[in-house]
Design a protein around this motif. Structure first.
Motif, short mmCIF file in Angstrom:
data_model
loop_
_atom_site.label_atom_id
_atom_site.label_comp_id
_atom_site.label_asym_id
_atom_site.label_seq_id
_atom_site.Cartn_x
_atom_site.Cartn_y
_atom_site.Cartn_z
N ALA A 276 0.82 -1.22 0.00
CA ALA A 276 0.00 0.00 0.00
C ALA A 276 0.85 1.27 0.00
O ALA A 276 0.52 2.25 0.65
CB ALA A 276 -0.97 0.01 1.18
N VAL A 281 -1.02 2.95 -4.53
CA VAL A 281 -2.44 3.29 -4.32
C VAL A 281 -2.89 4.29 -5.37
O VAL A 281 -4.03 4.21 -5.88
CB VAL A 281 -2.66 3.82 -2.89
CG1 VAL A 281 -4.12 4.17 -2.68
CG2 VAL A 281 -2.22 2.79 -1.86
N TYR A 294 -2.70 -4.25 1.98
CA TYR A 294 -2.44 -3.27 3.03
C TYR A 294 -2.11 -4.00 4.32
O TYR A 294 -2.86 -4.85 4.77
CB TYR A 294 -3.68 -2.39 3.19
CG TYR A 294 -3.69 -1.46 4.37
CD1 TYR A 294 -2.58 -0.70 4.72
CD2 TYR A 294 -4.86 -1.31 5.13
CE1 TYR A 294 -2.62 0.17 5.79
CE2 TYR A 294 -4.91 -0.43 6.21
CZ TYR A 294 -3.79 0.30 6.54
OH TYR A 294 -3.83 1.16 7.60
N VAL A 340 -6.77 -4.58 -0.87
CA VAL A 340 -7.33 -3.26 -1.18
C VAL A 340 -7.35 -3.06 -2.69
O VAL A 340 -6.36 -3.30 -3.38
CB VAL A 340 -6.51 -2.13 -0.52
CG1 VAL A 340 -7.00 -0.76 -0.99
CG2 VAL A 340 -6.60 -2.23 1.00
N VAL A 345 -10.56 1.43 -1.03
CA VAL A 345 -9.39 2.20 -0.63
C VAL A 345 -9.75 3.26 0.41
O VAL A 345 -8.97 3.53 1.33
CB VAL A 345 -8.71 2.84 -1.87
CG1 VAL A 345 -9.61 3.85 -2.55
CG2 VAL A 345 -7.38 3.48 -1.48
#
Length: 365
Positions: A276, A281, A294, A340, A345
């Protein structure tokens, strides 16, 4: 109890190679503004223990501080140790095994009560465990397991599950086709666990013929430039006919996506990463990376600090699991990772404050 903090960062920047930041393969030493309060290159911080009480001393031997991930760990671990009334001495070798061993020996010589280690090479750091024990110092593996040594405690995430989460996400989108696996560093035990988890999920489909792994390679030292070379080779060897890619972390995923972009394929082929990292991201939001895993680092740092200080005080760790490191069943505390993607998110990474919404969506630009 008064607090005392002693931090010393040893890093020869010119000899360091990082593994983050968009897959460029370039890394610069973190600026002093990016480091915890009181820690800067060539400097340190010392506060007197005003009450002159015996203060637990924690030695933190780190592989690197040239990645966003490990700067976070340092900040959070430092804060958590201080909150428990202990002091911490930090040294980072930035991928140099000999330097990390030397630094660990220095920490042992300083009389720390416990040595917490993020090993660069899982095998190389085994030697330091015996040296610590001969000085009456316990050793904790932080995030990465030291192999073939009598480690007292291992605190990490369930890294096999990390790989399983990656593979489940990608096979849901691509149940059949040609897969590429871009692994981490062969010297990192976590890289082997990530890969094991991936193939736990893929193997049934491989056996049935639905999935063919057409390229599978480790990334030396986790370096993005090496991951980029691997992905270029994978594309060339298969005439760009690839259906999915699983990369061992977000830095290697960045290199994968760079190679795909060179062929006009970015965003067309699902790519999994993990850690992450902000760049990863952002790529998820942009649509070029499919997912990441994550690992709430605050939970890891807080738990590791709590257990490290407790072990130093002679308390039992209360570890519920054991992980074999080639020599012994190491008492282990393994925290759960979280998959994620674009759909969650905000409720995970952003809600936890791991990254801000402004940074993820670049609304301040």
């Amino acid at each position: 109890m008064g607090l005392a903090v002693v931090l010393a960062l040893a890093c020869v920047a010119s000899a360091c190679v990082g593994a983050g930041n968009g897959g460029t393969g370039e890394a610069s030493p973190p600026s002093s503004s990016a480091l915890p309060s009181g820690l800067a290159s060539g400097g340190g911080l010392a506060l007197e223990d005003l009450e002159n009480n015996r203060t637990i001393k924690v030695g933190f031997s780190m592989d690197t501080l040239l990645e966003e991930r490990w700067l976070r760990d340092l900040n959070l671990f430092k804060q958590a140790v201080e909150a428990l009334g202990a002091e911490v001495s930090v040294m980072a070798a930035n991928g140099d095994d000999a330097k990390q061993i030397e630094q660990a020996e220095t920490l042992i010589g300083q009389g720390v009560d416990i040595l917490v280690v993020v090993p660069h090479d899982a095998e190389a750091m085994a030697a330091i465990v015996g040296k610590a024990h001969s000085s009456g110092i316990k050793v904790m593996s932080y995030d990465r397991l030291i192999k073939n040594a009598d480690v007292d405690l291992y605190v990490s995430f369930d890294n096999e599950e990390v790989g399983e989460l990656q593979a489940r996400a990608i096979t849901k989108l691509v149940p059949k086709g040609k897969y590429v696996y871009i692994g981490g560093a062969d010297t990192d035990n976590n890289a082997h666990l990530f890969k094991k988890g991936v193939f736990n999920v893929l193997q049934r489909r491989i056996d049935s013929g639905d999935i063919t792994v057409v390229y599978d390679q480790w990334t030396k030292d986790w370096t993005p430039v090496n991951a980029l070379a691997n992905m270029r080779e994978a594309l060339s060897a298969n005439g760009n006919k690839i259906d999915a890619v699983i990369a061992a972390n977000d830095a290697t995923a960045g290199s994968v996506i760079q190679a795909l972009a060179e062929q006009g394929l970015a965003g067309q082929i699902p790519v999994a990463g993990q850690d992450a990292e902000l760049a990863g991201v952002q790529r998820i939001v942009d649509g070029t990376q499919t997912m990441t895993v994550y690992k709430p680092i605050r939970s890891l740092a807080d738990k590791a600090a709590e257990l490290a200080v407790g072990l130093a005080r002679g308390e039992r760790a209360g570890a519920s699991r054991k992980v074999n490191n080639g020599k012994t069943e190491v008492p282990s505390v393994l925290l759960p990772p979280i998959a994620v993607d674009r759909t969650n998110v905000e409720e995970t990474i952003i809600a936890d404050g791991f990254h801000t919404r402004e940074d993820v969506f670049r609304t301040g630009e």
